[in-house]
Design a protein around this motif. Structure first.
Motif, PDB file in Angstrom:
ATOM      1  N   VAL A   1       0.765  -1.127   0.139  1.00  0.00           N
ATOM      2  CA  VAL A   1       0.055   0.050  -0.125  1.00  0.00           C
ATOM      3  C   VAL A   1       0.882   1.371   0.050  1.00  0.00           C
ATOM      4  CG1 VAL A   1      -1.660   1.226   1.120  1.00  0.00           C
ATOM      5  CG2 VAL A   1      -1.957  -1.192   1.261  1.00  0.00           C
ATOM      6  N   THR A   2       0.695   2.150  -0.922  1.00  0.00           N
ATOM      7  CA  THR A   2       1.566   3.250  -1.154  1.00  0.00           C
ATOM      8  C   THR A   2       0.585   4.545  -1.300  1.00  0.00           C
ATOM      9  OG1 THR A   2       3.085   2.061  -2.257  1.00  0.00           O
ATOM     10  CG2 THR A   2       3.530   4.140  -2.358  1.00  0.00           C
ATOM     11  N   PRO A   3       0.745   5.462  -0.520  1.00  0.00           N
ATOM     12  CA  PRO A   3      -0.309   6.663  -0.638  1.00  0.00           C
ATOM     13  C   PRO A   3       0.489   7.731  -1.715  1.00  0.00           C
ATOM     14  CG  PRO A   3       1.478   7.033   1.213  1.00  0.00           C
ATOM     15  CD  PRO A   3       1.587   5.612   0.593  1.00  0.00           C
ATOM     16  N   PHE A   4      -0.489   8.098  -2.444  1.00  0.00           N
ATOM     17  CA  PHE A   4      -0.177   9.040  -3.726  1.00  0.00           C
ATOM     18  C   PHE A   4      -0.633  10.342  -3.699  1.00  0.00           C
ATOM     19  CE2 PHE A   4      -3.333   6.273  -5.705  1.00  0.00           C
ATOM     20  CZ  PHE A   4      -4.126   7.179  -6.261  1.00  0.00           C
ATOM     21  N   ALA A   5      -1.665  10.617  -2.999  1.00  0.00           N
ATOM     22  CA  ALA A   5      -2.522  11.977  -3.019  1.00  0.00           C
ATOM     23  C   ALA A   5      -3.307  12.159  -1.646  1.00  0.00           C
ATOM     24  CB  ALA A   5      -3.426  12.046  -4.231  1.00  0.00           C
ATOM     25  N   VAL A   6      -3.429  13.442  -1.302  1.00  0.00           N
ATOM     26  CA  VAL A   6      -4.120  13.969   0.051  1.00  0.00           C
ATOM     27  C   VAL A   6      -5.033  15.176  -0.240  1.00  0.00           C
ATOM     28  CG1 VAL A   6      -3.701  14.780   2.381  1.00  0.00           C
ATOM     29  CG2 VAL A   6      -2.019  13.327   1.431  1.00  0.00           C
ATOM     30  N   GLN A   7      -6.093  14.847   0.149  1.00  0.00           N
ATOM     31  CA  GLN A   7      -7.175  15.952  -0.082  1.00  0.00           C
ATOM     32  C   GLN A   7      -6.745  17.218   0.440  1.00  0.00           C
ATOM     33  OE1 GLN A   7     -11.037  14.927   1.478  1.00  0.00           O
ATOM     34  NE2 GLN A   7     -12.015  17.010   0.894  1.00  0.00           N
ATOM     35  N   PRO A   8      -6.684  18.403  -0.329  1.00  0.00           N
ATOM     36  CA  PRO A   8      -6.192  19.507   0.147  1.00  0.00           C
ATOM     37  C   PRO A   8      -7.325  20.281   0.915  1.00  0.00           C
ATOM     38  CG  PRO A   8      -6.740  19.630  -2.197  1.00  0.00           C
ATOM     39  CD  PRO A   8      -6.880  18.253  -1.596  1.00  0.00           C
ATOM     40  N   GLY A   9      -7.016  21.560   1.462  1.00  0.00           N
ATOM     41  CA  GLY A   9      -8.167  22.359   1.944  1.00  0.00           C
ATOM     42  C   GLY A   9      -9.014  22.169   3.069  1.00  0.00           C
ATOM     43  N   GLN A  10      -8.310  21.126   3.819  1.00  0.00           N
ATOM     44  CA  GLN A  10      -8.886  20.569   5.259  1.00  0.00           C
ATOM     45  C   GLN A  10      -8.193  21.408   6.434  1.00  0.00           C
ATOM     46  OE1 GLN A  10     -11.780  18.444   4.917  1.00  0.00           O
ATOM     47  NE2 GLN A  10     -11.362  19.212   2.984  1.00  0.00           N
ATOM     48  N   MET A  11      -8.337  22.712   6.328  1.00  0.00           N
ATOM     49  CA  MET A  11      -7.527  23.343   7.142  1.00  0.00           C
ATOM     50  C   MET A  11      -7.793  22.945   8.594  1.00  0.00           C
ATOM     51  SD  MET A  11      -5.751  25.686   5.567  1.00  0.00           S
ATOM     52  CE  MET A  11      -5.930  26.748   3.985  1.00  0.00           C
ATOM     53  N   LEU A  12      -6.791  22.642   9.376  1.00  0.00           N
ATOM     54  CA  LEU A  12      -6.775  21.979  10.730  1.00  0.00           C
ATOM     55  C   LEU A  12      -7.517  21.209  11.147  1.00  0.00           C
ATOM     56  CD1 LEU A  12      -7.326  25.820  12.563  1.00  0.00           C
ATOM     57  CD2 LEU A  12      -5.357  24.530  11.990  1.00  0.00           C
ATOM     58  N   MET A  13      -7.734  19.972  10.085  1.00  0.00           N
ATOM     59  CA  MET A  13      -8.708  18.818   9.845  1.00  0.00           C
ATOM     60  C   MET A  13      -7.863  17.937   9.416  1.00  0.00           C
ATOM     61  SD  MET A  13     -12.307  20.651   9.053  1.00  0.00           S
ATOM     62  CE  MET A  13     -13.189  19.009   9.083  1.00  0.00           C
ATOM     63  N   PRO A  14      -6.699  17.393  10.035  1.00  0.00           N
ATOM     64  CA  PRO A  14      -5.808  16.282   9.288  1.00  0.00           C
ATOM     65  C   PRO A  14      -6.466  15.222   9.397  1.00  0.00           C
ATOM     66  CG  PRO A  14      -5.017  16.950  11.233  1.00  0.00           C
ATOM     67  CD  PRO A  14      -5.909  17.958  10.926  1.00  0.00           C
ATOM     68  N   GLU A  15      -7.279  14.741  10.322  1.00  0.00           N
ATOM     69  CA  GLU A  15      -8.014  13.208  10.420  1.00  0.00           C
ATOM     70  C   GLU A  15      -9.245  13.422   9.411  1.00  0.00           C
ATOM     71  OE1 GLU A  15      -7.797  15.608  12.970  1.00  0.00           O
ATOM     72  OE2 GLU A  15      -6.661  14.725  14.503  1.00  0.00           O
ATOM     73  N   SER A  16      -9.546  14.398   8.822  1.00  0.00           N
ATOM     74  CA  SER A  16     -10.697  14.373   7.873  1.00  0.00           C
ATOM     75  C   SER A  16     -10.338  14.205   6.390  1.00  0.00           C
ATOM     76  CB  SER A  16     -11.464  15.430   8.059  1.00  0.00           C
ATOM     77  OG  SER A  16     -12.183  15.699   9.459  1.00  0.00           O
ATOM     78  N   CYS A  17      -8.860  14.459   6.152  1.00  0.00           N
ATOM     79  CA  CYS A  17      -8.550  14.294   4.861  1.00  0.00           C
ATOM     80  C   CYS A  17      -8.526  13.030   4.276  1.00  0.00           C
ATOM     81  CB  CYS A  17      -6.987  14.640   4.871  1.00  0.00           C
ATOM     82  SG  CYS A  17      -6.556  16.314   5.283  1.00  0.00           S
ATOM     83  N   ALA A  18      -9.090  12.849   2.901  1.00  0.00           N
ATOM     84  CA  ALA A  18      -9.048  11.690   2.301  1.00  0.00           C
ATOM     85  C   ALA A  18      -7.794  11.392   1.557  1.00  0.00           C
ATOM     86  CB  ALA A  18     -10.290  11.603   1.283  1.00  0.00           C
ATOM     87  N   VAL A  19      -7.242  10.274   1.801  1.00  0.00           N
ATOM     88  CA  VAL A  19      -6.097   9.762   1.325  1.00  0.00           C
ATOM     89  C   VAL A  19      -6.171   8.927   0.400  1.00  0.00           C
ATOM     90  CG1 VAL A  19      -3.628   8.875   1.936  1.00  0.00           C
ATOM     91  CG2 VAL A  19      -4.759  10.417   3.401  1.00  0.00           C
ATOM     92  N   ALA A  20      -5.574   9.032  -0.896  1.00  0.00           N
ATOM     93  CA  ALA A  20      -5.737   7.873  -1.956  1.00  0.00           C
ATOM     94  C   ALA A  20      -4.280   7.132  -2.181  1.00  0.00           C
ATOM     95  CB  ALA A  20      -5.723   8.790  -3.394  1.00  0.00           C
ATOM     96  N   LEU A  21      -4.564   5.664  -2.118  1.00  0.00           N
ATOM     97  CA  LEU A  21      -3.294   4.804  -2.078  1.00  0.00           C
ATOM     98  C   LEU A  21      -3.490   3.934  -3.370  1.00  0.00           C
ATOM     99  CD1 LEU A  21      -5.263   4.516   1.017  1.00  0.00           C
ATOM    100  CD2 LEU A  21      -2.758   4.630   1.431  1.00  0.00           C
ATOM    101  N   ARG A  22      -2.233   3.561  -3.491  1.00  0.00           N
ATOM    102  CA  ARG A  22      -2.050   2.644  -4.702  1.00  0.00           C
ATOM    103  C   ARG A  22      -1.789   1.292  -4.018  1.00  0.00           C
ATOM    104  NH1 ARG A  22       3.011   2.575  -9.081  1.00  0.00           N
ATOM    105  NH2 ARG A  22       2.739   0.090  -9.619  1.00  0.00           N
ATOM    106  N   ILE A  23      -2.618   0.348  -4.391  1.00  0.00           N
ATOM    107  CA  ILE A  23      -2.622  -1.259  -3.748  1.00  0.00           C
ATOM    108  C   ILE A  23      -2.088  -1.919  -4.867  1.00  0.00           C
ATOM    109  CG2 ILE A  23      -3.662  -2.735  -2.746  1.00  0.00           C
ATOM    110  CD1 ILE A  23      -5.874  -0.776  -1.783  1.00  0.00           C
ATOM    111  N   ASP A  24      -0.921  -2.355  -4.630  1.00  0.00           N
ATOM    112  CA  ASP A  24      -0.362  -3.427  -5.585  1.00  0.00           C
ATOM    113  C   ASP A  24      -0.362  -4.967  -5.092  1.00  0.00           C
ATOM    114  OD1 ASP A  24       0.686  -1.502  -7.406  1.00  0.00           O
ATOM    115  OD2 ASP A  24       1.783  -0.704  -5.969  1.00  0.00           O
TER     116      ASP A  24
END
Length: 463
Positions: A334-357
């Motif tokens: 599992v490798t992360p490749f993108a994090v949802q921007p714009g979530q000021m002061l809300m790191p736990e709410s960020c959506a993270v995209a992952l590449r699964i091989d």
């Protein structure tokens, strides 16, 4: 930044790069058809672990490594029982690189032909119009498959070619029916790797790593062609921006005398001053994979739990780094490749995209720290694995190319997670995914401290 003890998550290493480019004659964009992502099939939430990030000197906020895609293509579908692998068709020999603002992307592709006889050439994707389209940038002779490309914010594409023991740099741009080339110069060294372009898209750096020291080069955006701007003791790799100004760069470094790999911050505004960034356990390899400038969310890979695992923390936070069990898959990386921007002061709410091989190929995962659940989706046919960009409202763009579509972007809406804290009204509820899986005492230090002095809350242990 400070980081301490740990527990639970999966291995993976990611890098995303940005590019730059100048405009030339381009085809008229058309109108896209937009479709959003499919239903999820997710994994059950599981426990997490500890460690704690703090802010490096000179960094104002972590930065988002360049990556982006805009526009539409087919729906991304979920697959119960395991997503199928997209057909790559050999069209992505290297990285598919995106600018930070998502306006342009670049890749090396090939004209149709039998394997081993294909003519490789750079291609620029324009992604900020109503429909994505690709502009081929071939020159008089084919490129080597190991050439590296990076798009710039003005529409030009930087290309790095290796010729014997020299690294040669040029800027490519469309000129009517042909391709224009602006040579930038060459560097005498055997190996060099392009780093993610700076967040403003106007500069590109490259890293030349040796056993005892590594050279950081500004190869595009300078006044005099490629110039060496720093020589860093140790062998460096990786590369992620820690701020939107393009001043703080994170690298993974192994000290000259050997030992573990630790992420360090390089302050380009202070003569490339190097300071520690990650230190979870004294002997662990601690790498920074992604950083988000808005929320401070960091994606980390470390073997402090006993083997490589994927974890997360927050820049400047006193809370420990956690390693979620839901990101630990038995037969896949599992490798992360993108994090949802714009979530000021809300790191736990960020959506993270992952590449699964896995054995079946590569597919897409979506996860939020607060949700503690991994949603898995089949990737669009011909997806450039590990390439994608989030919009601020939680839509993931996945670039792809296949026999039916030469340039497309599939849209995937981030699935919603039920957050116990929003239901119970208890923001400190341990089930909201923001707390470690086991009882960990509150750190005595409540402000960032130098990583070498970071308190270790619990001994790293193997699962």
């Amino acid at each position: 930044m400070t980081v301490c003890a740990i527990e639970g998550g999966s291995a993976g290493a990611a890098a995303t790069a940005e590019p730059e480019a100048e405009s030339g004659t381009e085809p008229d964009p058309k109108e896209p058809g937009a479709e959003s992502g499919p239903e999820e099939y997710g994994a059950e939430p599981e426990p997490e672990g500890a460690g704690a990030p703090g802010k490096p000197a000179g960094a104002e906020a972590p930065g988002l490594p360049g990556a982006a895609v805009d526009e539409v293509g087919p729906e991304v579908s979920s697959a119960a029982g395991g997503p199928a692998a997209p057909a790559d068709d050999g069209t992505f020999p290297g990285r598919f690189t995106l600018t930070a603002d998502g306006a342009y992307a670049a890749r090396l592709t090939a004209a149709p032909g039998p394997p081993g006889e294909r003519a490789w050439y750079p291609e620029r994707w324009t992604l900020d119009g109503p429909e994505p389209y690709a502009v081929p940038l071939p020159l008089g002779q084919p490129e080597e498959p190991d050439a590296q490309v990076a798009p710039l914010a003005d529409g030009r594409v930087l290309i790095l070619r290796r010729v014997a023991d020299r690294q040669m740099f040029s800027l490519l741009y469309p000129t009517g029916p042909g391709t224009g080339e602006l040579p930038l110069g060459a560097v005498e060294c055997a190996e060099m790797t392009l780093l993610p372009p700076s967040p403003d898209g106007s500069r590109v750096y490259a890293l030349s790593a040796g056993e005892h020291s590594s050279s950081l080069w500004l190869v595009a955006g300078g006044a005099f062609g490629p110039e060496e701007i720093a020589r860093i003791p140790g062998r460096c790799s990786g590369g992620a921006w820690l701020d939107r100004a393009g001043r703080m760069l994170a690298l993974d470094r192994r000290a000259p005398g050997g030992g573990p790999v630790k992420a360090v911050a390089v302050d380009l505004g202070r003569g490339s001053e190097v300071t520690p960034l990650l230190q979870i356990a004294p002997g662990s390899d601690d790498r920074l994979l992604l950083a988000d400038a808005d929320s401070g969310l960091l994606l980390i890979r470390s073997d402090a739990p006993g083997h490589d695992r994927l974890g997360w923390g927050v820049l400047g936070s006193c809370l420990p780094v956690r390693f979620p069990e839901c990101l630990r898959l038995a037969d896949a990386a599992v490798t992360p490749f993108a994090v949802q921007p714009g979530q000021m002061l809300m790191p736990e709410s960020c959506a993270v995209a992952l590449r699964i091989d896995g054995a079946a190929g590569s597919w897409v995962g979506v996860w939020r720290p607060a949700g503690r659940r991994l949603h898995q989706f089949a990737a669009p046919l011909g997806w450039a694995p590990g390439a994608g960009y989030w919009s601020r409202d939680g839509v993931l763009r996945l670039p792809y190319a296949n026999g039916a579509t030469s340039c497309g972007v599939a849209l995937l809406d981030a699935p919603q997670d039920v957050e116990p804290s929003s239901v119970t009204g208890r923001p400190g509820d341990a089930e909201d995914g923001t707390q470690p899986s086991a009882a960990v005492s509150t750190p005595a230090v409540c402000k960032p401290v130098p990583l070498g002095q970071a308190p270790l809350h619990r001994a790293a242990r193997s699962d």
